[in-house]
Design an enzyme around this catalytic site. Sequence first.
Site, mmCIF file in Angstrom:
data_model
loop_
_atom_site.group_PDB
_atom_site.id
_atom_site.type_symbol
_atom_site.label_atom_id
_atom_site.label_comp_id
_atom_site.label_asym_id
_atom_site.label_seq_id
_atom_site.Cartn_x
_atom_site.Cartn_y
_atom_site.Cartn_z
ATOM 1 N N SER A 1 0.806 -1.223 0.000
ATOM 2 C CA SER A 1 0.000 0.000 0.000
ATOM 3 C C SER A 1 0.839 1.273 0.000
ATOM 4 O O SER A 1 0.328 2.340 -0.328
ATOM 5 C CB SER A 1 -0.933 0.009 1.210
ATOM 6 O OG SER A 1 -0.188 -0.075 2.410
ATOM 7 N N ASP B 1 -2.455 8.429 7.772
ATOM 8 C CA ASP B 1 -3.379 7.551 8.490
ATOM 9 C C ASP B 1 -2.550 6.674 9.431
ATOM 10 O O ASP B 1 -1.355 6.907 9.581
ATOM 11 C CB ASP B 1 -4.282 6.763 7.531
ATOM 12 C CG ASP B 1 -3.518 5.777 6.658
ATOM 13 O OD1 ASP B 1 -2.372 5.436 6.994
ATOM 14 O OD2 ASP B 1 -4.077 5.330 5.636
ATOM 15 N N HIS C 1 0.262 4.948 7.106
ATOM 16 C CA HIS C 1 0.986 5.532 5.966
ATOM 17 C C HIS C 1 1.446 6.963 6.219
ATOM 18 O O HIS C 1 0.691 7.759 6.780
ATOM 19 C CB HIS C 1 0.072 5.506 4.725
ATOM 20 C CG HIS C 1 -0.445 4.140 4.430
ATOM 21 N ND1 HIS C 1 -1.719 3.745 4.791
ATOM 22 C CD2 HIS C 1 0.133 3.073 3.844
ATOM 23 C CE1 HIS C 1 -1.897 2.484 4.427
ATOM 24 N NE2 HIS C 1 -0.787 2.041 3.848
#
Length: 372
Positions: free
Chosen positions: A45, A336, A339
Amino acid sequence: MVHRSLMVWIAFWTLLLISVSVNNVSTATLSPMPPFSAMFVFGDSLVDNGNNNYLASFAKANYVPYGIDTSWGPTGRFSNGKMLVDLLGELFGHPYLPSFAAAQIQGRNITWGVNYASAAAGILDETGRNLGARITFNQQVQNFQTTVTQLKTTMDDMNLSQYLAKSLAIVNHGSNDYINNYLLSGLYSSSFLYDPKTYADILIQQYKTQIQRLHDLGLRKFLLAGVGPLGCIPNQISKGLFPSGMCVDDVNAMVGIFNDRLRSLVDELNTQYNGSSIFVYGNTYAALTQIIQDPIAYGFVVTGRACCGVGSFQGRISCLPYSIPCRNRDQYVFWDVFHPSEAVNKILAQRAFNGSSSDCYPVNVSQMALLF
Ligand SMILES: *[C@@H]1O[C@H](CO)[C@@H](O)[C@H](O)[C@H]1NC(C)=O
Ligand SMILES: *[C@@H]1O[C@H](CO)[C@@H](O)[C@H](O)[C@H]1NC(C)=O
Ligand SMILES: *[C@@H]1O[C@H](CO)[C@@H](O)[C@H](O)[C@H]1NC(C)=O
Ligand SMILES: *[C@@H]1O[C@H](CO)[C@@H](O)[C@H](O)[C@H]1NC(C)=O
Ligand SMILES: *[C@@H]1O[C@H](CO)[C@@H](O)[C@H](O)[C@H]1NC(C)=O
């Protein structure tokens, strides 16, 4: 009336001529041919730019407020803005890459490369299964093979092998083999079966096989990003009944073992291919640790909390659809609970581009571009 429209007409052409000449100047002086023929991105991600949009997964970011600081809005990027690979591409004058999914489904142009990364994916096939479907590193390599087959229809063998040898491969894998595998002992058996050293060895062995497959398919320039200080991400900091707000040292120690072995793998591969290929270790661990330890020096204010989503005591509450994020996003290290913010990605991209050998070992990406 006639007079006025004539004025508009003249103004229009004047502006057009000015912009044409400005463009000519900038192409003549600022952008020579980009040094890499293309970029191919493999990972999780931290670099996924939309592949998971098409999957039945909990690991998605194609909703508001992701992408809040971009002109394009939510795309599946796990960031408020651009990711490291977007920014590194910009520094070399490359256009943004299509995701493999968009290339397949929408027929997006793959001349400048493809992004195969998938959120929740890891080096091991089992990694991330707790979050649903994902494209494992093995499958990402297979998808690259599909791209090579596709490119063969547009280039002869000589040109294709040159094109691939002059491309930059970026690999960003390993975080999920910890966060969404080893550290979830209720769902995975890996932490019962292996101590951290043995586990890191297993990961590196798999990783090496996958890198060699990419090499066999024609890639020659590899930027292999290490795993960041996972013990310092809000998701880990907020775990436990009484979180201290401090980095979790034993998690960082585990990741450190993996990174040490990845760096050794880089030495091993550089020796093995003796000048015909280049493998570089990207030390994101050191860069992020420096930022977290001395945030003010880098312009940050908040390190242990996410801008979007709350670190509940479970530490799992991420940035949900329509969450209201913080306003001063450039002052947060983390966007977040997993990340980094775009502001951090900018620093990481810059350091990959032309940092010292403690950022990029043994050479930085600008130097990679100049090799063979
Ligand atoms: C893709 O873009 C390149 C230039 O960036 C162009 O030369 C090529 O023809 C395009 N390919 C397709 C299939 O449109
Ligand atoms: C291969 O590259 C050469 C020179 O760069 C070019 O003239 C030739 O048309 C290319 N061939 C194909 C099939 O793309
Ligand atoms: C590696 O390459 C250098 C020159 O490029 C050569 O002198 C050396 O013998 C090579 N080493 C091996 C192990 O092939
Ligand atoms: C690195 O790049 C930046 C701009 O992108 C530049 O300001 C800086 O001087 C460069 N540093 C080195 C060591 O080349
Ligand atoms: C990083 O790359 C630049 C070229 O862009 C080079 O001038 C510089 O020496 C490199 N930095 C280090 C410390 O190796």
